[in-house]
Design a protein around this motif. Structure first.
Motif, PDB file in Angstrom:
ATOM      1  N   LYS A 173       0.835  -1.202   0.000  1.00  8.75           N
ATOM      2  CA  LYS A 173       0.000   0.000   0.000  1.00  8.75           C
ATOM      3  C   LYS A 173       0.870   1.252   0.000  1.00  8.75           C
ATOM      4  O   LYS A 173       1.943   1.289   0.606  1.00  8.75           O
ATOM      5  CB  LYS A 173      -0.922   0.011   1.222  1.00  8.75           C
ATOM      6  N   LEU A 174       0.368   2.294  -0.639  1.00  4.92           N
ATOM      7  CA  LEU A 174       1.120   3.535  -0.791  1.00  4.92           C
ATOM      8  C   LEU A 174       1.270   4.262   0.542  1.00  4.92           C
ATOM      9  O   LEU A 174       0.344   4.313   1.348  1.00  4.92           O
ATOM     10  CB  LEU A 174       0.401   4.446  -1.794  1.00  4.92           C
ATOM     11  N   VAL A 175       2.460   4.806   0.753  1.00  4.82           N
ATOM     12  CA  VAL A 175       2.759   5.622   1.931  1.00  4.82           C
ATOM     13  C   VAL A 175       3.382   6.937   1.462  1.00  4.82           C
ATOM     14  O   VAL A 175       4.270   6.930   0.606  1.00  4.82           O
ATOM     15  CB  VAL A 175       3.738   4.892   2.886  1.00  4.82           C
ATOM     16  N   LEU A 262      15.582  17.471  12.056  1.00  7.88           N
ATOM     17  CA  LEU A 262      14.543  17.193  11.055  1.00  7.88           C
ATOM     18  C   LEU A 262      13.213  16.915  11.744  1.00  7.88           C
ATOM     19  O   LEU A 262      13.170  16.424  12.875  1.00  7.88           O
ATOM     20  CB  LEU A 262      14.919  15.966  10.214  1.00  7.88           C
ATOM     21  N   SER A 263      12.141  17.213  11.030  1.00  7.32           N
ATOM     22  CA  SER A 263      10.800  16.778  11.425  1.00  7.32           C
ATOM     23  C   SER A 263      10.244  15.972  10.261  1.00  7.32           C
ATOM     24  O   SER A 263      10.356  16.384   9.109  1.00  7.32           O
ATOM     25  CB  SER A 263       9.898  17.971  11.722  1.00  7.32           C
ATOM     26  N   ILE A 264       9.674  14.813  10.572  1.00  6.22           N
ATOM     27  CA  ILE A 264       9.188  13.903   9.534  1.00  6.22           C
ATOM     28  C   ILE A 264       7.727  13.558   9.812  1.00  6.22           C
ATOM     29  O   ILE A 264       7.364  13.246  10.957  1.00  6.22           O
ATOM     30  CB  ILE A 264      10.026  12.609   9.495  1.00  6.22           C
ATOM     31  N   GLY A 265       6.903  13.627   8.786  1.00  7.43           N
ATOM     32  CA  GLY A 265       5.506  13.207   8.892  1.00  7.43           C
ATOM     33  C   GLY A 265       5.208  12.122   7.873  1.00  7.43           C
ATOM     34  O   GLY A 265       5.456  12.313   6.678  1.00  7.43           O
ATOM     35  N   PHE A 266       4.724  10.969   8.325  1.00  9.07           N
ATOM     36  CA  PHE A 266       4.363   9.862   7.441  1.00  9.07           C
ATOM     37  C   PHE A 266       2.883   9.530   7.620  1.00  9.07           C
ATOM     38  O   PHE A 266       2.328   9.683   8.711  1.00  9.07           O
ATOM     39  CB  PHE A 266       5.192   8.612   7.760  1.00  9.07           C
ATOM     40  N   ALA A 267       2.258   9.065   6.539  1.00  9.62           N
ATOM     41  CA  ALA A 267       0.851   8.665   6.603  1.00  9.62           C
ATOM     42  C   ALA A 267       0.617   7.432   5.751  1.00  9.62           C
ATOM     43  O   ALA A 267       1.185   7.297   4.661  1.00  9.62           O
ATOM     44  CB  ALA A 267      -0.051   9.807   6.127  1.00  9.62           C
ATOM     45  N   ALA A 268      -0.224   6.524   6.256  1.00 10.68           N
ATOM     46  CA  ALA A 268      -0.581   5.302   5.525  1.00 10.68           C
ATOM     47  C   ALA A 268      -1.974   4.868   5.964  1.00 10.68           C
ATOM     48  O   ALA A 268      -2.442   5.243   7.038  1.00 10.68           O
ATOM     49  CB  ALA A 268       0.437   4.194   5.806  1.00 10.68           C
ATOM     50  N   ALA A 280      -0.355  13.132   5.809  1.00  7.52           N
ATOM     51  CA  ALA A 280       1.101  13.303   5.867  1.00  7.52           C
ATOM     52  C   ALA A 280       1.455  14.707   6.366  1.00  7.52           C
ATOM     53  O   ALA A 280       2.337  14.883   7.223  1.00  7.52           O
ATOM     54  CB  ALA A 280       1.724  13.048   4.503  1.00  7.52           C
ATOM     55  N   HIS A 281       0.767  15.721   5.843  1.00  7.72           N
ATOM     56  CA  HIS A 281       1.036  17.093   6.280  1.00  7.72           C
ATOM     57  C   HIS A 281       0.579  17.314   7.721  1.00  7.72           C
ATOM     58  O   HIS A 281       1.231  18.044   8.476  1.00  7.72           O
ATOM     59  CB  HIS A 281       0.354  18.088   5.340  1.00  7.72           C
ATOM     60  N   THR A 282      -0.526  16.665   8.115  1.00 11.49           N
ATOM     61  CA  THR A 282      -0.967  16.764   9.505  1.00 11.49           C
ATOM     62  C   THR A 282       0.056  16.138  10.443  1.00 11.49           C
ATOM     63  O   THR A 282       0.355  16.690  11.515  1.00 11.49           O
ATOM     64  CB  THR A 282      -2.334  16.059   9.678  1.00 11.49           C
ATOM     65  N   SER A 283       0.615  14.999  10.049  1.00 15.72           N
ATOM     66  CA  SER A 283       1.655  14.347  10.856  1.00 15.72           C
ATOM     67  C   SER A 283       2.873  15.245  11.009  1.00 15.72           C
ATOM     68  O   SER A 283       3.461  15.345  12.092  1.00 15.72           O
ATOM     69  CB  SER A 283       2.067  13.011  10.226  1.00 15.72           C
ATOM     70  N   ALA A 296       6.521  11.743  13.176  1.00  8.01           N
ATOM     71  CA  ALA A 296       5.150  11.391  13.543  1.00  8.01           C
ATOM     72  C   ALA A 296       4.585  10.512  12.432  1.00  8.01           C
ATOM     73  O   ALA A 296       4.626  10.889  11.263  1.00  8.01           O
ATOM     74  CB  ALA A 296       4.298  12.644  13.724  1.00  8.01           C
ATOM     75  N   VAL A 297       4.084   9.345  12.797  1.00  3.42           N
ATOM     76  CA  VAL A 297       3.593   8.368  11.819  1.00  3.42           C
ATOM     77  C   VAL A 297       2.123   8.080  12.105  1.00  3.42           C
ATOM     78  O   VAL A 297       1.771   7.671  13.221  1.00  3.42           O
ATOM     79  CB  VAL A 297       4.400   7.052  11.888  1.00  3.42           C
ATOM     80  N   LYS A 298       1.281   8.276  11.100  1.00 10.18           N
ATOM     81  CA  LYS A 298      -0.147   7.972  11.229  1.00 10.18           C
ATOM     82  C   LYS A 298      -0.486   6.829  10.283  1.00 10.18           C
ATOM     83  O   LYS A 298      -0.359   6.973   9.072  1.00 10.18           O
ATOM     84  CB  LYS A 298      -0.991   9.205  10.901  1.00 10.18           C
TER      85      LYS A 298
END
Length: 653
Positions: A173-175, A262-268, A280-283, A296-298
């Motif tokens: 699945k795309l992340v 760094l700050s990193i936001g991931f979403a899946a 992703a932007h919210t994370s 932050a990973v959602k």
């Protein structure tokens, strides 16, 4: 043989045919006796033949049915033996009484009759008997177990191939992710173009190598922002590595005055790619709101955080403060009145910030009220000072009074918290859409979602510092009286432990502004004076402290004795002053029956992460949680969490 075949109604026509033949033969004999006799003989012959035929039919039918029963029974046995799934009959004790050959082939045993189900499928030890399906693993195979409790039958189906296909689908699945250099402006101030380019090239190379290592598609969006595209399999690997790129970038730029973070936001797990991009932007916003230097990973409804080992870098520019101040000014002007709320069990920072916002509303001629229910020991002396000013004290209202005051045109301002569950009266936030949040805590997963203006700066020492800066930009001529300025300065003083922790240049600038407006430091000292009896109780708490991991002090109060949250927090502060102690935790039973934990650190350990795992939150150096249970149970849970963090990534930076 079925009765309807022996006495079938549709066979009666033969009887009536014979009766008719006899009757006609008799009638024929009346005219010609010879012909009549011949007719009777023929009728008797047909009758004999019919009886013999009926007997032969019944005999053949019985033989056929017997053969058919044997064939059906044999076919049934063959089907049960050759079924592509297992069948188990078990008794009340969940012990196997019978099974088909499939189960023997599955277990590799000749028979499992007499064996408990939990031995065949170990995962069933934790599952109560109920109708439905359960997944279980035997060796390398995955099986679906379908229970029929009434009949005590268990069907076993091999779903390994389907399970692997589902897992492959999930893994592919795309992340989407976004990486941001969160303190680029602060780090590059004072650097010439060559030094800036060199440093950016070093950081970009590190990020690119990290992306190539995990086969992540990386696209640079701006000078400080990158887009990441990968799949969920890779995201799991990144989570297992605890996003080591955060530490690597910080280390390679450690020779600078301020290292790059760094700050990193991931979403899946979103249904649509547009929603995935928004997640992703919210994370990323959450990671930045928690102070940066973390990921932050959602994934669906799960939100996880990694890193966060360094303090938030103080912003050197006040542009955002000015923009927020102007936006707040416009909202106040457009509102009918203003209602201000802090968190439950408010402290001096919450009360001081509320007074500052109330002053901002009064500058534009708007009625403003502060929601407060009851006085706790943390603000008792401050409230005594405020009650001396009748004009100021009548602005404090109960939640019930606030409910009557609030309208859809009311501006609700939440200070010193951003969690709905922490607000004193959450129902007030449902009565208006005009909500403003001003807070200095690191952002958590829970957030007031419908706020129209949010001012969260984790680098700030206190909410009072943020409100003081807003006051300087919200109006050209701001004049505070002694009690108002003292309340704001008291909030800063308490949250910084008298300007010793989390203190930046802007903290002193805010304090300087308040001093110019008449803030009385001696009055603050009187507010902060300790009661002798309370000091002795604090010493008793500290006396029971134990030191773990060489630098972590944990003090647990006696069971059955109740302590104020303020005393628990003060004990944690005092423990932190001990030699070689880098982090302190104090656990005690509060007056409301909950178990309170106050956590403090000197910055070498992120106590916010610890408290979040306990159901609380806060800052990197100052956090807390409230739980149900006993002090002993909470202490054991805390030690377990510390052990988990030490195993995963280490407690100290």
């Amino acid at each position: 043989m079925p009765k309807f075949l022996v006495t079938r109604w549709h066979g009666m026509h033969q009887v009536w045919a014979f009766v008719l033949m006899v009757f006609m033969s008799v009638a024929l004999a009346w005219f010609e006796w010879l012909l009549g006799l011949l007719g009777l003989l023929l009728t008797g012959g047909v009758l004999v033949y019919t009886v013999m035929a009926e007997r032969a039919f019944r005999k053949d039918l019985k033989t056929y049915l017997g053969t058919l029963s044997y064939r059906v029974k044999k076919a049934g046995n063959d089907v049960v033996s050759e079924l592509p799934f297992g069948i188990i009959l078990y008794n009340e004790d969940r012990i196997v009484e019978w099974h088909n050959p499939y189960i023997a082939d599955m277990t590799g045993l000749e028979t499992v009759i007499g064996v408990p189900l939990a031995e065949i499928f170990p995962s069933l030890q934790q599952v109560k008997e109920r109708e439905g399906t359960v997944e279980a693993t035997v060796g390398s195979q995955v099986y679906q177990l379908i229970f029929k409790p009434k009949e005590r039958i268990l069907y076993v189906k091999n779903i390994t191939e389907l399970w692997q296909l589902g897992r492959k689908y999930d893994d592919e699945k795309l992340v989407l992710g976004v990486v941001m250099i969160d303190n680029l402006e602060e780090v590059t101030q004072g650097l010439d173009d060559h030094q800036r380019s060199s440093m950016l090239a070093k950081v970009t190379t590190e990020i690119t190598e990290w992306a190539q290592k995990y086969q992540i598609y990386l696209k640079r969006l701006t000078s400080d922002r990158f887009l990441l595209v990968t799949d969920q399999r890779t995201l799991k690997q990144l989570e297992q590595s605890r996003f080591i790129v955060l530490d690597e970038v910080r280390e390679i730029t450690g020779d600078h005055k301020i290292p790059v973070t760094l700050s990193i936001g991931f979403a899946a797990g979103a249904e649509h790619i547009i929603e995935l991009g928004q997640w992703a932007h919210t994370s990323l916003d959450i990671a930045l709101g928690r102070g940066g230097d973390q990921a932050a990973v959602k994934v669906g409804s799960r939100q996880s955080f990694y890193g966060g080992k360094s303090n938030a870098v103080e912003k050197r520019t006040r542009v955002r403060a000015r923009v927020v101040a102007h936006a707040l000014r416009d909202l106040i002007r457009e509102s009918h009145n203003v209602v201000i709320m802090g968190h439950k069990m408010p402290d001096m920072d919450a009360i001081g910030a509320a007074i500052g916002v109330m002053k901002a509303a009064q500058l534009f001629g708007k009625e403003a009220y502060i929601v407060l229910e009851g006085v706790n020991p943390a603000i008792q002396k401050m409230m005594e000072l405020i009650r001396e000013d009748e004009k100021l004290s009548k602005r404090f209202v109960s939640p019930e009074q606030a409910t009557a005051l609030i309208t859809p045109q009311t501006l609700a301002v939440v200070v010193d918290t951003h969690k709905v569950s922490m607000v004193k009266e959450p129902k007030l936030l449902t009565q208006t859409d005009r909500i403003v949040v001003i807070d200095h805590h690191r952002r958590s997963e829970e957030f007031i979602a419908n706020a129209i203006l949010v001012y969260m700066e984790p680098y700030a020492s206190s909410t009072c510092e943020l409100v003081t800066e807003l006051l300087q930009y919200i109006h050209d001529r701001v004049v505070l009286d002694v009690r108002e300025s003292t309340a704001l300065l008291a909030g800063i003083t308490v949250d910084t432990k008298s300007f010793s922790l989390r203190t930046g240049a802007r903290t002193f600038e805010a304090a300087s502004f308040l001093r110019r407006n008449g803030a009385d430091s001696m009055m603050i000292q009187r507010m902060l004076k300790e009661d002798l009896e309370e000091y002795v109780r604090k010493a008793e708490i500290i006396k029971h402290a134990e030191v773990l991991y060489e630098h972590v002090a944990i003090a647990v109060t006696e069971s059955g004795r109740k302590y104020s949250q303020l005393l628990i927090a003060q004990s944690a502060d005092t423990l932190l002053n001990m030699t070689d102690i880098l982090a302190s935790f104090v656990i005690g039973e509060r007056a409301d029956g909950l178990i309170g934990i106050s956590a403090r650190s000197l910055g070498h350990m992120n106590v916010q992460v610890v408290m979040e795992r306990m159901g609380g939150g806060g800052h990197l150096t100052n956090a807390a949680a409230q739980l149900e249970g006993s002090v002993v149970e909470v202490a054991e849970r805390l030690k377990q969490v510390l052990d988990e963090i030490e195993t995963e990534e280490g407690l100290f930076e």
